[in-house]
Design a protein around this motif. Structure first.
Motif, short mmCIF file in Angstrom:
data_model
loop_
_atom_site.label_atom_id
_atom_site.label_comp_id
_atom_site.label_asym_id
_atom_site.label_seq_id
_atom_site.Cartn_x
_atom_site.Cartn_y
_atom_site.Cartn_z
N ALA A 1 6.83 0.66 -3.36
CA ALA A 1 7.50 0.55 -2.06
C ALA A 1 8.84 1.28 -2.01
CB ALA A 1 7.68 -0.91 -1.70
N ASP A 2 9.65 1.16 -3.09
CA ASP A 2 10.98 1.75 -3.05
C ASP A 2 10.95 3.27 -3.23
OD1 ASP A 2 10.20 1.76 -5.69
OD2 ASP A 2 12.07 0.92 -6.47
N GLN A 3 9.78 3.84 -3.49
CA GLN A 3 9.66 5.30 -3.61
C GLN A 3 8.66 5.87 -2.60
OE1 GLN A 3 8.95 6.51 -7.73
NE2 GLN A 3 9.97 4.66 -8.45
N ASP B 1 7.25 7.67 0.32
CA ASP B 1 7.77 8.78 1.14
C ASP B 1 7.05 8.78 2.48
OD1 ASP B 1 9.09 11.03 1.95
OD2 ASP B 1 7.83 12.42 0.84
N LYS C 1 7.09 -4.25 10.33
CA LYS C 1 8.15 -5.07 9.76
C LYS C 1 8.62 -6.14 10.74
CE LYS C 1 9.77 -1.36 6.69
NZ LYS C 1 10.85 -0.39 6.41
N GLY D 1 3.63 -0.05 -1.06
CA GLY D 1 3.56 1.22 -1.77
C GLY D 1 2.54 2.11 -1.09
#
Length: 215
Positions: free
Chosen positions: A45-47, A49, A62, A70
């Motif tokens: 998730a934090d990467q 794109d 959200k 992810g």
């Protein structure tokens, strides 16, 4: 002169056959071997794109309680991999997946694996409806917001038992399971035209060569 006309006709037919094969062979292979599609985790998730075209749908997800998991890639044989961006609503036991269509349009679908085996899939774009009682429900609600799509999906889940872990790993495994099992009927229905066009192209080639044999 007739020889040149026949040769031109044969070459035109072969050119058409090559075009048909190049456009449809991968679909024919997918029809015959749906489980051959590789589903692999791509980025956490934090990467992730996320393309700009998908930002509005991601914000909608959200807002109704989905969290990013992810991204993953799906690669049929003879075709480049397509990338999807996954979210989950663990409380409601629903996955959400964003991706871009071949023409670049944003797409969203919701997915819930069932126990002991099965899926409910609800997409925000046109998708053929398919139902196997108690095991598989696939349908669409075109151009629906994420909130409306979620409410429709939850209604379609009534009376069924969700299964699995609503994590990134769980989403990737759900994709693999879909291609190995109950998704195969839908895949074959979607890709039957590709198989038929490929067979037609091979028939053109066979006719060109066999028809040229002396009698």
């Amino acid at each position: 002169m007739n020889v040149f006309v026949e040769l031109a006709t044969v070459l035109a037919g072969l050119g058409l056959a090559v075009t048909l094969v190049s456009l449809n062979l991968w679909r024919a292979v997918l029809f015959l071997f749906p489980a051959s599609v590789r589903v692999e985790a791509e980025a956490p998730a934090d990467q992730m794109d996320l393309p700009e075209e998908l930002f509005p749908l991601a914000h909608e997800l959200k807002a109704v309680g989905f969290v990013p998991l992810g991204s993953h890639e799906e690669k049929p044989r003879l075709r480049r991999a397509t990338r999807s961006y996954d979210f989950a609503h663990p409380a409601e036991r629903v996955f959400a997946t964003l991706h871009l269509s071949p023409d670049g349009a944003p797409r969203l679908y919701l997915l819930t694996p069932l126990s002991p085996e099965g899926f409910v899939i609800t997409s925000g774009y046109r998708r053929p409806a398919l139902e196997l009682p108690g095991r598989y429900r696939s349908g669409s609600l075109e151009d629906a917001s994420a909130d409306r799509l979620l409410r429709a999906h939850l209604k379609r889940l009534e009376g069924l038992t969700p299964s699995g872990e609503f994590t990134w790993e769980g989403r990737v495994e759900a994709g693999r399971s879909w291609y190995r099992g109950l998704g195969q009927k839908e895949i074959r229905r979607q890709n039957l035209p590709g198989l038929l066009w490929t067979v037609a192209a091979l028939a053109i080639v066979a006719s060109a060569f066999l028809g040229g044999r002396p009698h």
